[in-house]
Scaffold this motif. Structure first.
Motif, PDB file in Angstrom:
ATOM      1  N   SER A  89     -15.201   2.230  -0.225  1.00  9.38           N
ATOM      2  CA  SER A  89     -16.024   2.182   0.608  1.00  9.38           C
ATOM      3  C   SER A  89     -17.600   2.656   0.368  1.00  9.38           C
ATOM      4  O   SER A  89     -17.507   3.202  -0.707  1.00  9.38           O
ATOM      5  CB  SER A  89     -15.595   2.886   2.119  1.00  9.38           C
ATOM      6  OG  SER A  89     -15.753   4.167   1.656  1.00  9.38           O
ATOM      7  N   ALA A 141       0.892  -1.366  -0.034  1.00 11.54           N
ATOM      8  CA  ALA A 141       0.156   0.079  -0.028  1.00 11.54           C
ATOM      9  C   ALA A 141       0.881   1.202   0.142  1.00 11.54           C
ATOM     10  O   ALA A 141       1.945   1.206   0.431  1.00 11.54           O
ATOM     11  CB  ALA A 141      -0.939   0.185   1.380  1.00 11.54           C
ATOM     12  N   GLU A 166      -9.039  -1.553   3.157  1.00 11.33           N
ATOM     13  CA  GLU A 166      -7.575  -1.646   3.608  1.00 11.33           C
ATOM     14  C   GLU A 166      -7.120  -2.536   2.803  1.00 11.33           C
ATOM     15  O   GLU A 166      -5.729  -2.986   3.015  1.00 11.33           O
ATOM     16  CB  GLU A 166      -7.765  -2.248   5.124  1.00 11.33           C
ATOM     17  CG  GLU A 166      -8.618  -3.284   5.489  1.00 11.33           C
ATOM     18  CD  GLU A 166      -9.720  -2.716   6.148  1.00 11.33           C
ATOM     19  OE1 GLU A 166     -10.555  -1.726   5.473  1.00 11.33           O
ATOM     20  OE2 GLU A 166     -10.397  -3.430   6.968  1.00 11.33           O
ATOM     21  N   ASP A 167      -7.675  -3.450   1.580  1.00 12.57           N
ATOM     22  CA  ASP A 167      -6.882  -4.043   0.851  1.00 12.57           C
ATOM     23  C   ASP A 167      -6.336  -3.696  -0.377  1.00 12.57           C
ATOM     24  O   ASP A 167      -5.824  -4.182  -1.154  1.00 12.57           O
ATOM     25  CB  ASP A 167      -7.916  -5.233   0.297  1.00 12.57           C
ATOM     26  CG  ASP A 167      -8.252  -6.154   1.517  1.00 12.57           C
ATOM     27  OD1 ASP A 167      -9.636  -6.641   1.526  1.00 12.57           O
ATOM     28  OD2 ASP A 167      -7.614  -6.676   2.276  1.00 12.57           O
ATOM     29  N   THR A 168      -6.657  -2.392  -0.475  1.00  7.24           N
ATOM     30  CA  THR A 168      -6.139  -1.204  -1.587  1.00  7.24           C
ATOM     31  C   THR A 168      -4.534  -1.482  -1.373  1.00  7.24           C
ATOM     32  O   THR A 168      -3.985  -0.961  -0.464  1.00  7.24           O
ATOM     33  CB  THR A 168      -6.784   0.011  -1.316  1.00  7.24           C
ATOM     34  OG1 THR A 168      -8.277  -0.033  -1.616  1.00  7.24           O
ATOM     35  CG2 THR A 168      -6.119   0.949  -2.262  1.00  7.24           C
ATOM     36  N   LYS A 202       3.550   2.318   2.862  1.00  4.71           N
ATOM     37  CA  LYS A 202       3.882   1.218   3.536  1.00  4.71           C
ATOM     38  C   LYS A 202       4.821   0.034   3.046  1.00  4.71           C
ATOM     39  O   LYS A 202       5.150   0.229   1.775  1.00  4.71           O
ATOM     40  CB  LYS A 202       2.543   0.338   3.952  1.00  4.71           C
ATOM     41  CG  LYS A 202       1.401   1.106   4.640  1.00  4.71           C
ATOM     42  CD  LYS A 202       0.207   0.415   5.137  1.00  4.71           C
ATOM     43  CE  LYS A 202      -0.618   1.210   5.877  1.00  4.71           C
ATOM     44  NZ  LYS A 202      -1.923   0.482   6.544  1.00  4.71           N
ATOM     45  N   LYS A 246     -11.954  -5.487   1.432  1.00  6.49           N
ATOM     46  CA  LYS A 246     -12.057  -4.248   2.289  1.00  6.49           C
ATOM     47  C   LYS A 246     -11.414  -2.870   1.481  1.00  6.49           C
ATOM     48  O   LYS A 246     -10.592  -3.127   0.927  1.00  6.49           O
ATOM     49  CB  LYS A 246     -11.774  -4.564   3.603  1.00  6.49           C
ATOM     50  CG  LYS A 246     -12.449  -5.656   4.412  1.00  6.49           C
ATOM     51  CD  LYS A 246     -11.716  -5.992   5.627  1.00  6.49           C
ATOM     52  CE  LYS A 246     -12.498  -7.386   6.284  1.00  6.49           C
ATOM     53  NZ  LYS A 246     -11.868  -7.524   7.516  1.00  6.49           N
ATOM     54  N   SER A 287      -4.813 -10.847   8.320  1.00  2.66           N
ATOM     55  CA  SER A 287      -5.652  -9.933   7.836  1.00  2.66           C
ATOM     56  C   SER A 287      -6.554 -10.530   6.550  1.00  2.66           C
ATOM     57  O   SER A 287      -7.428  -9.946   6.513  1.00  2.66           O
ATOM     58  CB  SER A 287      -5.023  -8.638   7.379  1.00  2.66           C
ATOM     59  OG  SER A 287      -4.181  -8.818   6.177  1.00  2.66           O
TER      60      SER A 287
END
Length: 125
Positions: free
Chosen positions: A125, A40, A89-91, A43, A87, A63
């Protein structure tokens, strides 16, 4: 040398699904474990799912466990990642990786020496 080419990324809404593919070419008889990693923005690269040489053993990041499934078609030299219940956060950019000498299921990027160029997955989202 082994070349890895990913496909199947895209943009989906939360709760949706995507299936990533990774086609391997070159000296594929010298590939052992293969897997998927993601990075990501801002990160570090992290291991998502790994399968061993024969595809009999696999490991997953906590996760994604229960939502993602890794599979390997040895005859087609292709690795897959089925991603369900995505989700935001999987981007990330998702990378396919392979090892020329490691046959385990470690999620550490250091164990893999062949990498694809990546395919972007964006979950809204």
């Amino acid at each position: 040398q082994v070349q890895l080419v990913e496909s199947g990324g895209g943009s989906v809404q939360a709760g949706g699904s995507l299936r990533l593919s990774c086609a391997a070419s070159g000296y594929t008889d010298r590939t052992y474990s293969m897997g998927w990693f993601r990075q990501a923005q801002g990160k570090e690269r992290e291991g998502v799912a790994i399968t061993d040489t024969a595809g009999g053993r696999s490991s997953y990041a906590g996760s994604v466990k229960g939502r993602f499934t890794i599979s390997r078609d040895i005859g087609k030299n292709t690795l897959y990642l089925q991603m369900n219940t995505l989700k935001p956060e999987d981007t990330a950019m998702y990378y396919c990786a392979a090892s020329s000498g490691y046959g385990g299921t470690s999620l550490s990027p250091n164990m893999y020496n062949y990498w694809g160029q990546g395919t972007q997955v964006t979950v809204s989202s």
